[in-house]
Enzyme design. Structure first.
Site, PDB file in Angstrom:
ATOM      1  N   ALA A  66       0.983  -1.203  -0.067  1.00  0.00           N
ATOM      2  CA  ALA A  66      -0.316  -0.076   0.090  1.00  0.00           C
ATOM      3  C   ALA A  66       0.647   1.192  -0.209  1.00  0.00           C
ATOM      4  O   ALA A  66       2.063   1.245   0.158  1.00  0.00           O
ATOM      5  CB  ALA A  66      -1.104  -0.040   1.120  1.00  0.00           C
ATOM      6  N   GLY A 111       0.690  -4.846   0.529  1.00  0.00           N
ATOM      7  CA  GLY A 111      -0.677  -5.146   0.211  1.00  0.00           C
ATOM      8  C   GLY A 111      -0.329  -5.228  -1.041  1.00  0.00           C
ATOM      9  O   GLY A 111      -1.937  -6.318  -1.856  1.00  0.00           O
ATOM     10  N   GLU A 114      -0.906  -9.209  -0.676  1.00  0.00           N
ATOM     11  CA  GLU A 114      -2.260  -9.493  -0.102  1.00  0.00           C
ATOM     12  C   GLU A 114      -3.196  -9.439  -1.835  1.00  0.00           C
ATOM     13  O   GLU A 114      -4.027 -10.066  -1.636  1.00  0.00           O
ATOM     14  CB  GLU A 114      -2.955  -7.978   1.100  1.00  0.00           C
ATOM     15  N   GLU A 134       4.670  -5.238   6.902  1.00  0.00           N
ATOM     16  CA  GLU A 134       4.252  -4.016   7.293  1.00  0.00           C
ATOM     17  C   GLU A 134       4.674  -3.860   9.476  1.00  0.00           C
ATOM     18  O   GLU A 134       4.818  -2.838   9.789  1.00  0.00           O
ATOM     19  CB  GLU A 134       2.288  -4.208   7.621  1.00  0.00           C
TER      20      GLU A 134
HETATM   21  C1  HXC Z   1       4.844   3.989  -1.504  1.00  0.00           C
HETATM   22  C2  HXC Z   1       7.198   3.727  -2.338  1.00  0.00           C
HETATM   23  C3  HXC Z   1       6.858   1.962  -2.046  1.00  0.00           C
HETATM   24  C4  HXC Z   1       5.010   1.809  -0.959  1.00  0.00           C
HETATM   25  C5  HXC Z   1       8.040   1.390  -2.910  1.00  0.00           C
HETATM   26  N1  HXC Z   1       8.306   3.152  -2.915  1.00  0.00           N
HETATM   27  N2  HXC Z   1       7.546   0.720  -2.165  1.00  0.00           N
HETATM   28  N3  HXC Z   1       5.983   4.598  -2.311  1.00  0.00           N
HETATM   29  N4  HXC Z   1       4.773   3.564  -0.576  1.00  0.00           N
HETATM   30  N5  HXC Z   1       5.484   0.895  -0.216  1.00  0.00           N
HETATM   31  C6  HXC Z   1       8.610   3.803  -3.918  1.00  0.00           C
HETATM   32  C7  HXC Z   1       9.562   4.262  -3.384  1.00  0.00           C
HETATM   33  O1  HXC Z   1       9.103   5.539  -2.569  1.00  0.00           O
HETATM   34  C8  HXC Z   1      10.425   5.064  -4.054  1.00  0.00           C
HETATM   35  O2  HXC Z   1       9.865   6.240  -4.697  1.00  0.00           O
HETATM   36  C9  HXC Z   1       9.998   4.355  -5.159  1.00  0.00           C
HETATM   37  O3  HXC Z   1       9.030   3.522  -5.196  1.00  0.00           O
HETATM   38  C10 HXC Z   1      11.773   3.203  -6.188  1.00  0.00           C
HETATM   39  O4  HXC Z   1      11.701   2.540  -4.192  1.00  0.00           O
HETATM   40  P1  HXC Z   1      12.860   3.092  -4.183  1.00  0.00           P
HETATM   41  O5  HXC Z   1      13.232   2.558  -2.096  1.00  0.00           O
HETATM   42  O6  HXC Z   1      14.017   3.557  -4.030  1.00  0.00           O
HETATM   43  O7  HXC Z   1      13.314   0.736  -4.753  1.00  0.00           O
HETATM   44  P2  HXC Z   1      14.635   0.635  -3.238  1.00  0.00           P
HETATM   45  O8  HXC Z   1      15.870   0.565  -2.924  1.00  0.00           O
HETATM   46  O9  HXC Z   1      14.756  -1.554  -4.967  1.00  0.00           O
HETATM   47  O10 HXC Z   1      13.654  -0.820  -2.340  1.00  0.00           O
HETATM   48  C11 HXC Z   1      12.770  -1.285  -2.976  1.00  0.00           C
HETATM   49  C12 HXC Z   1      11.807  -1.855  -1.415  1.00  0.00           C
HETATM   50  C13 HXC Z   1      11.653  -0.179  -1.332  1.00  0.00           C
HETATM   51  C14 HXC Z   1      12.786  -2.737  -0.845  1.00  0.00           C
HETATM   52  C15 HXC Z   1      10.778  -2.698  -2.551  1.00  0.00           C
HETATM   53  O11 HXC Z   1      10.638   0.193  -2.065  1.00  0.00           O
HETATM   54  C16 HXC Z   1      10.644  -0.874   0.204  1.00  0.00           C
HETATM   55  O12 HXC Z   1      10.668  -1.412   0.757  1.00  0.00           O
HETATM   56  N6  HXC Z   1       9.199  -0.482   0.563  1.00  0.00           N
HETATM   57  C17 HXC Z   1       8.130  -0.711   0.929  1.00  0.00           C
HETATM   58  C18 HXC Z   1       8.175  -1.268   1.307  1.00  0.00           C
HETATM   59  C19 HXC Z   1       6.676  -1.441   3.020  1.00  0.00           C
HETATM   60  O13 HXC Z   1       7.151  -2.073   3.258  1.00  0.00           O
HETATM   61  N7  HXC Z   1       5.449  -2.613   1.413  1.00  0.00           N
HETATM   62  C20 HXC Z   1       4.399  -2.507   3.034  1.00  0.00           C
HETATM   63  C21 HXC Z   1       3.398  -0.965   2.983  1.00  0.00           C
HETATM   64  S1  HXC Z   1       2.154  -0.792   4.441  1.00  0.00           S
HETATM   65  P3  HXC Z   1      11.238   7.663  -4.867  1.00  0.00           P
HETATM   66  O14 HXC Z   1      10.172   8.920  -4.919  1.00  0.00           O
HETATM   67  O15 HXC Z   1      11.838   7.419  -3.513  1.00  0.00           O
HETATM   68  O16 HXC Z   1      11.925   7.409  -5.548  1.00  0.00           O
HETATM   69  C22 HXC Z   1       1.370  -2.380   3.751  1.00  0.00           C
HETATM   70  C23 HXC Z   1      -0.355  -2.317   4.188  1.00  0.00           C
HETATM   71  C24 HXC Z   1      -1.175  -2.513   3.373  1.00  0.00           C
HETATM   72  O17 HXC Z   1       1.405  -2.472   2.528  1.00  0.00           O
HETATM   73  C25 HXC Z   1      -2.449  -2.709   3.958  1.00  0.00           C
HETATM   74  C26 HXC Z   1      -3.075  -1.173   3.816  1.00  0.00           C
HETATM   75  C27 HXC Z   1      -4.706  -0.765   4.707  1.00  0.00           C
END
Ligand code: HXC
Length: 260
Positions: A66, A111, A114, A134
């Site tokens: 998400a 997400g 999911e 998360e």
């Molecule tokens: C918003 C995101 C994102 C996310 C990546 N990006 N994941 N933006 N939400 N979930 C964006 C980054 O900010 C970045 O934007 C661009 O995508 C590229 O990502 P990088 O981080 O630069 O890439 P990398 O270094 O290769 O790392 C990849 C990654 C990392 C390991 C996947 O992006 C990451 O940890 N993302 C978050 C993963 C996460 O925690 N997901 C769960 C979210 S909570 P910019 O603008 O800087 O280029 C969830 C809850 C669900 O899902 C339920 C909700 C109700």
């Protein structure tokens, strides 16, 4: 106008939904969820639909979760609305009457995992990474991860993945029963589309009835599921396609199904 965040393509009864925010690794924000909802509703109303493939745009991610930027502004009410929207959309995807296949082409986190879990079948590229990270954010799964992951891989493995936030590579994802098979990234979509086309060539009512019986049965006691199987099996004998399929076998020729 901005690009659509969900691309829809259709070919011979197989629809492909591509989550299209590659600059944010296809993170699911409200716009994506609303567009996905619209796309799924249109598919649900299409009698020619035989199978659906879900994938992510760009070479790096299926969906990296998400959208954390959007969620960072939320309080509990907005969070409840967002989680409810995601649940509604993923339940609609899951409830499509035809097989839904995830082609996981990279990061499949939070997400994103999911979303994949709402699909009947999950195939992955050798570059895929799965996880429910998360708790790293002080959050927990909110689009069904605590429920569907536990049902797919067992409660203990789901708990371990959710408590530790660890990422699982494609080969381990196969071992724990999350993913069915792994292909080189360049072959993934082709292989999944081949599979979808194969399903599309079977008796359409038979495939739909099989999905219904599996899905409803999993939520019911065994005796209820078995009774449902008898009913759905018997109802197929009202279809011309069942006559054709059995007749073709007897006549040693390929069957030609007409969805009748
Ligand atoms: C918003 C995101 C994102 C996310 C990546 N990006 N994941 N933006 N939400 N979930 C964006 C980054 O900010 C970045 O934007 C661009 O995508 C590229 O990502 P990088 O981080 O630069 O890439 P990398 O270094 O290769 O790392 C990849 C990654 C990392 C390991 C996947 O992006 C990451 O940890 N993302 C978050 C993963 C996460 O925690 N997901 C769960 C979210 S909570 P910019 O603008 O800087 O280029 C969830 C809850 C669900 O899902 C339920 C909700 C109700």
């Amino acid at each position: 106008m901005s690009d659509p965040t969900v691309l829809v393509a259709a070919d011979a009864g197989v629809a492909t939904l591509t989550i299209n925010r590659p600059s944010a690794l296809n993170a699911l924000n409200s716009t994506v969820l609303v567009e996905l909802d619209r796309a799924v509703s249109a598919l649900a109303a299409d009698p020619s639909l035989r199978a659906v493939v879900v994938t992510g745009a760009g070479g790096k991610a299926f969906v990296a979760g998400a959208d954390i930027v959007e969620m960072s502004a939320y309080g509990p009410q907005a969070a409840r609305r967002f989680a409810s929207l995601g649940h509604r959309v993923l339940a609609a995807l899951e409830a499509l009457p035809v097989p839904v296949i995830a082609a996981v082409n990279g990061f499949c986190l939070g997400g994103g995992c999911e979303l994949a879990l709402s699909c009947d079948l999950i195939y992955a590229s050798d570059t895929a990474r799965f996880g429910q990270p998360e708790v790293n954010l002080g959050l927990m799964p909110g689009f069904g991860g605590t429920q569907r992951l536990a049902r797919r891989v067992g409660a203990a493995r789901a708990a371990e993945l959710i408590y530790t936030a660890r990422q699982v590579k494609a080969d381990e994802a196969v071992r724990i029963g999350l993913v069915l098979d792994v292909f080189p990234l360049a072959d993934l979509l082709g292989r999944v589309h081949e599979m979808a086309a194969g399903i599309a060539a079977k008796g359409p009512a038979a495939v739909r009835a099989s999905k219904l019986a599996i899905a409803r049965g999993l939520d019911a006691p065994l005796a209820v599921g078995n009774a449902l199987e008898i009913e759905t099996f018997a109802n197929l004998f009202d279809t011309a396609d069942a006559r054709e399929g059995m007749q073709a076998f007897v006549e040693k020729r390929p069957a030609h199904f007409r969805n009748a």
